[in-house]
Design a protein around this motif. Sequence first.
Motif, PDB file in Angstrom:
ATOM      1  N   ALA A   1      59.357  65.824 -42.135  1.00 36.18           N
ATOM      2  CA  ALA A   1      58.612  66.616 -41.152  1.00 36.18           C
ATOM      3  C   ALA A   1      57.277  65.947 -40.823  1.00 36.18           C
ATOM      4  O   ALA A   1      56.837  65.949 -39.660  1.00 36.18           O
ATOM      5  CB  ALA A   1      58.376  68.028 -41.683  1.00 36.18           C
TER       6      ALA A   1
ATOM      7  N   ASN B   1      56.253  70.317 -34.744  1.00 29.53           N
ATOM      8  CA  ASN B   1      57.299  70.571 -35.746  1.00 29.53           C
ATOM      9  C   ASN B   1      58.012  71.885 -35.452  1.00 29.53           C
ATOM     10  O   ASN B   1      58.336  72.645 -36.359  1.00 29.53           O
ATOM     11  CB  ASN B   1      56.665  70.597 -37.145  1.00 29.53           C
ATOM     12  CG  ASN B   1      57.693  70.521 -38.264  1.00 29.53           C
ATOM     13  OD1 ASN B   1      58.619  69.721 -38.197  1.00 29.53           O
ATOM     14  ND2 ASN B   1      57.528  71.341 -39.283  1.00 29.53           N
TER      15      ASN B   1
ATOM     16  N   VAL C   1      54.263  72.167 -41.392  1.00 28.34           N
ATOM     17  CA  VAL C   1      54.794  70.864 -41.783  1.00 28.34           C
ATOM     18  C   VAL C   1      54.885  70.783 -43.305  1.00 28.34           C
ATOM     19  O   VAL C   1      53.893  70.988 -44.010  1.00 28.34           O
ATOM     20  CB  VAL C   1      53.904  69.733 -41.236  1.00 28.34           C
ATOM     21  CG1 VAL C   1      54.439  68.376 -41.683  1.00 28.34           C
ATOM     22  CG2 VAL C   1      53.825  69.810 -39.712  1.00 28.34           C
TER      23      VAL C   1
END
Length: 475
Positions: free
Chosen positions: A324, A314, A319
Motif C-alpha cells: 500500500a 489508497n 495506508v
Amino acid sequence: MAVDAAREEKALREVTSRLVEDYGEAHPAERVEAVVGAVRKRFEGHSVREFVPILVERIARRELDPKRGKNTAGQVELAKASDGAAASPEGPAETTSVFAAVAGRFVPVRLVENKRALGAVAAGVAVVLAAGTVLAVRHSDSPSVTSAATALTTVRGVVGSEKAAFFDDPRVAEVLAKHGLKVEVEPAGSRQIATSVDLGRFDFAFPSSSAAAERIQRQRGVSGKYVPFSSPMAIATFKPIADLLGQSGIVQTGATTTFDIEKYLQLAEKGVQWNQLDGNSTYPVSKNVLVSTTDPRTSNSAAMYLAVTAYVANDNTIVRGTKAEDYAVSRVSRLFTRQGFTESSSDGPFKDYLANGMGTVPMAWIYEAQYVDAAAHDQLKPDMVLMYPTPTVMSQHTVVPLTDKGDQIGKLLTTDPDLQRLAADHGFRPTDVTLFTKVTTAHQIPVDANLINQITPPDYDTLEHLLDGIAKSYN
C-alpha cells in the motif's frame, strides 16, 4: 520609523478590538473607541513608543472598569523615574502596569503615566534592559522606597515556525512572566526538529504533529507530552482560482469552501496545466495545477499533505503495509516533485501567499491557524479565500518536555486560561473550542467548526516509510 508607526497602529487596533469584546456588554463600541482615542492622545509627542499600546490598554481598562484601577500592594513604579515625577507640578504620578523588553521579551515593570514622567521612564527602562531583571520599587502613594530584583527563569524551546508569532506576542510573555518564566524560542520545520536539530540545547520541543513528537519521544526516551492546541490543514487561495476550479468540480462553495482531494488528484496525475482548463481567462499560465507545499523531508505541513493524499490514493483507506505504501507513493509523488523549490517550514509559503498574490502561489497548503491569525490581524486582501480539503487532517501541536522547565511550559500552555485564550487569538483551536469560535465570530472569519470529514493519519512508521519514498522520488 514608518514600520514602527505601522506596528503601533496595528497594535492599537488590536487593543480596541479586545476592549470592545471585553466590555461590549457594559459600553457601546463607540464609547470604547473614544476612551482609547483619548488615552492615546496623552502620549502624543513622546519618542519612547514601544510601550504605548500596552499603556493605552491598561489605562483604558481602568477607565472602562474603575474597579480595576484601585492600587494594590503590588503596584510599583521605577524608582528613579518616579522620584522626578512625584515632585512634578503636574501632581502625583499615578501608576499602571507595563512590560519592558528584556533580551527580546517583555517583563513586568511599573511606569508613571503623566507626560513629564514618561521622559524619565526611558532612562529607567535602560537600567532594566541592562540588568535583565524586574524591579519592584516605591508605591505611588507611599514615600518609602524599597527595592528587590526578581529574576525570570529562562526556558528555551524549538518550535514549529507557525507558532513563532504566538511566542513573540508580548501578551504571552506577560502571562509567562507572571509565572516567573521567560521563554526563548527558535523556529524550525517540525521534521527538522525531529530529525536534525540538536535538542540538547533546549528545554522543550514543540513540533506541529503527534508523529514528529513521537519520533522525538523515542529518540530522547521521553514519555510525557502535552497537546495544548491543534489546527486542521487547509488551503489558502484566491477567489478567481476557487471559481475556476469550481468549474472542474474540484471546489465547492457554501458557508465554507471545500476542495475535493480525489478530483484534484485525478487532474494532477494527468499533468494538467492551468492554461489547459476549460474557460480559463483568469489564470492562463503554463504551470501544473498543484497545491504549493513545504518540503516533506523537513516540514510537518507537507507530511500532513502526504498523509491526506496517500489516504485518498489508497482508495480512501489508511495506508498499511509495504504494498500500500509503494502504491500510494507512485500516485502522489508527482504532487511534490513537480513543484520545484519548496520551503523548509510552513512560514515561507504562507508569507509568499500574503505578499505576492496568486501569480506566485495560487494555492498554498497551510495550517488553518495561519489564515485565521492573518484574518484577525487585518493581513488579508479581499479576494483571499480559505478552502478545506476533503478529507483533511488535524495537526496536533505537541509539546515534548526535555527538562523540568520544559515540562512546566507544557503544563502552562495546556492549562493556563490566558494562554489558551491567546492561542485562540493566534488562530489555534485550544482545548476549549469555544475560545476559537469566539475569535472567528468576532472577526467574521468563515471556518468549519465541526470538520466531520477528517482522516486518521498513518502511524509513525508508515508515515516515515511514505516520506522516505517521496524523498527517493526527488532523485
